[in-house]
Design a protein around this motif. Sequence first.
Motif, mmCIF file in Angstrom:
data_model
loop_
_atom_site.group_PDB
_atom_site.id
_atom_site.type_symbol
_atom_site.label_atom_id
_atom_site.label_comp_id
_atom_site.label_asym_id
_atom_site.label_seq_id
_atom_site.Cartn_x
_atom_site.Cartn_y
_atom_site.Cartn_z
ATOM 1 N N ASN A 1 7.080 13.135 0.112
ATOM 2 C CA ASN A 1 8.390 12.712 0.617
ATOM 3 C C ASN A 1 8.272 11.476 1.501
ATOM 4 O O ASN A 1 8.937 11.359 2.535
ATOM 5 N N SER A 2 7.406 10.562 1.094
ATOM 6 C CA SER A 2 7.199 9.323 1.841
ATOM 7 C C SER A 2 6.389 8.385 0.968
ATOM 8 O O SER A 2 5.961 8.739 -0.139
ATOM 9 N N LYS A 3 6.172 7.187 1.470
ATOM 10 C CA LYS A 3 5.200 6.324 0.830
ATOM 11 C C LYS A 3 3.799 6.759 1.226
ATOM 12 O O LYS A 3 3.598 7.353 2.286
ATOM 13 N N VAL A 4 2.828 6.466 0.344
ATOM 14 C CA VAL A 4 1.428 6.816 0.605
ATOM 15 C C VAL A 4 0.548 5.644 0.189
ATOM 16 O O VAL A 4 0.984 4.743 -0.533
ATOM 17 N N LEU A 5 -0.683 5.671 0.650
ATOM 18 C CA LEU A 5 -1.655 4.656 0.287
ATOM 19 C C LEU A 5 -2.130 4.911 -1.140
ATOM 20 O O LEU A 5 -2.549 6.018 -1.475
ATOM 21 N N SER A 6 -2.056 3.887 -1.983
ATOM 22 C CA SER A 6 -2.498 4.002 -3.374
ATOM 23 C C SER A 6 -3.690 3.087 -3.597
ATOM 24 O O SER A 6 -3.651 1.901 -3.255
ATOM 25 N N LEU A 7 -4.751 3.637 -4.188
ATOM 26 C CA LEU A 7 -6.003 2.903 -4.353
ATOM 27 C C LEU A 7 -6.474 2.973 -5.804
ATOM 28 O O LEU A 7 -6.462 4.052 -6.420
ATOM 29 N N PRO A 8 -6.933 1.858 -6.367
ATOM 30 C CA PRO A 8 -7.392 1.856 -7.756
ATOM 31 C C PRO A 8 -8.825 2.329 -7.947
ATOM 32 O O PRO A 8 -9.285 2.485 -9.081
ATOM 33 N N GLY A 9 -9.567 2.528 -6.851
ATOM 34 C CA GLY A 9 -10.956 2.959 -6.977
ATOM 35 C C GLY A 9 -11.907 1.823 -7.299
ATOM 36 O O GLY A 9 -12.956 2.027 -7.910
ATOM 37 N N THR A 10 -11.555 0.606 -6.867
ATOM 38 C CA THR A 10 -12.384 -0.562 -7.137
ATOM 39 C C THR A 10 -12.833 -1.212 -5.832
ATOM 40 O O THR A 10 -12.255 -0.977 -4.769
ATOM 41 N N SER A 11 -13.853 -2.052 -5.927
ATOM 42 C CA SER A 11 -14.483 -2.608 -4.732
ATOM 43 C C SER A 11 -13.611 -3.610 -3.988
ATOM 44 O O SER A 11 -13.916 -3.964 -2.847
ATOM 45 N N ASP A 12 -12.531 -4.063 -4.617
ATOM 46 C CA ASP A 12 -11.657 -5.015 -3.932
ATOM 47 C C ASP A 12 -10.512 -4.331 -3.194
ATOM 48 O O ASP A 12 -9.644 -4.994 -2.629
ATOM 49 N N ALA A 13 -10.503 -2.987 -3.200
ATOM 50 C CA ALA A 13 -9.468 -2.230 -2.496
ATOM 51 C C ALA A 13 -10.069 -1.624 -1.238
ATOM 52 O O ALA A 13 -10.696 -0.555 -1.284
ATOM 53 N N LEU A 14 -9.902 -2.309 -0.109
ATOM 54 C CA LEU A 14 -10.554 -1.917 1.133
ATOM 55 C C LEU A 14 -9.540 -1.713 2.244
ATOM 56 O O LEU A 14 -8.634 -2.520 2.427
ATOM 57 N N VAL A 15 -9.715 -0.624 3.001
ATOM 58 C CA VAL A 15 -8.891 -0.342 4.172
ATOM 59 C C VAL A 15 -9.839 0.073 5.288
ATOM 60 O O VAL A 15 -10.631 1.001 5.126
ATOM 61 N N SER A 16 -9.778 -0.610 6.442
ATOM 62 C CA SER A 16 -10.719 -0.287 7.517
ATOM 63 C C SER A 16 -10.192 -0.757 8.857
ATOM 64 O O SER A 16 -9.269 -1.567 8.944
ATOM 65 N N THR A 17 -10.796 -0.223 9.916
ATOM 66 C CA THR A 17 -10.531 -0.670 11.273
ATOM 67 C C THR A 17 -11.525 -1.769 11.637
ATOM 68 O O THR A 17 -12.477 -2.034 10.893
ATOM 69 N N ALA A 18 -11.337 -2.366 12.806
ATOM 70 C CA ALA A 18 -12.280 -3.385 13.272
ATOM 71 C C ALA A 18 -13.540 -2.761 13.857
ATOM 72 O O ALA A 18 -14.615 -3.362 13.839
ATOM 73 N N GLY A 19 -13.424 -1.537 14.391
ATOM 74 C CA GLY A 19 -14.566 -0.870 15.013
ATOM 75 C C GLY A 19 -14.460 0.629 14.870
ATOM 76 O O GLY A 19 -13.599 1.142 14.149
ATOM 77 N N GLN A 20 -15.328 1.338 15.571
ATOM 78 C CA GLN A 20 -15.406 2.788 15.424
ATOM 79 C C GLN A 20 -14.141 3.469 15.932
ATOM 80 O O GLN A 20 -13.433 2.953 16.800
#
Length: 240
Positions: free
Chosen positions: A63-82
């Motif tokens: 019931n919302s938008k979600v993160l969609s990923l193709p499973g490839t090396s160009d699809a990256l989501v990360s923080t700057a640090g720990q």
Amino acid sequence: MRVVERGGDQATRRVVGRGGLGLPGAVHKPVDRWRLSDTVNDTRGNNLTASASVSFVSDATRNSKVLSLPGTSDALVSTAGQSVDTSGSYTVSAWAYLANTNGYSTVVGQSGTNTSAFYLQYNKQYNAWTFVMPSNDAASPNTWSAAYAKTPPALNTWTHLVATFDATTGAMTLYVDGKAAATATNSSPWASTGPLTIGSAKTGDYFPGRIGDVQLWKTALPPAGVTALNSPQPVLTQLS
């Protein structure tokens, strides 16, 4: 692009009585939370950066938008640090929708120099949801401690995953849909200083599918707290 917010806002303060997730007072508040439901939510604290191949799609079940990923090396989501100190106690939770079992697929990890300090993932070796902690930050760690479910994952189905690590006892616990699915022990946790990754790990393991509502705590939540996480969303309440 910058996406969604840290877990410091009103929406993260989920209340089930004042004890929240089985912990006293406001201790249950996550140190970081990304609902991954929109690209334009407020950003604060540990912001995420997403590559152009990442998208947000509407999901009727969530019931919302979600993160969609193709499973490839160009699809990256990360923080700057720990996000958390992986040499201490912590909890990580996420909703995951796995499209296939073609390879190792990490939902959440936190990077060191050579490997991730933890992997919450689909593990191809065990053909199961798995919580993995390598013994040292090396390209080929000495040992891999793994708590893995005893059944294969359901594909194209939303699954709630929670991993807890208790640094005092070394206990690792994997929960699947609110129930303890596996345990293991790691006596040599180490502190990773790299970014938190969503949908991948330091070593790749790109996730094919969808991910929602990633949360982290600087404590090992008790079973009652994990059950509360998997329960329907309570009414959001401002804590004064």
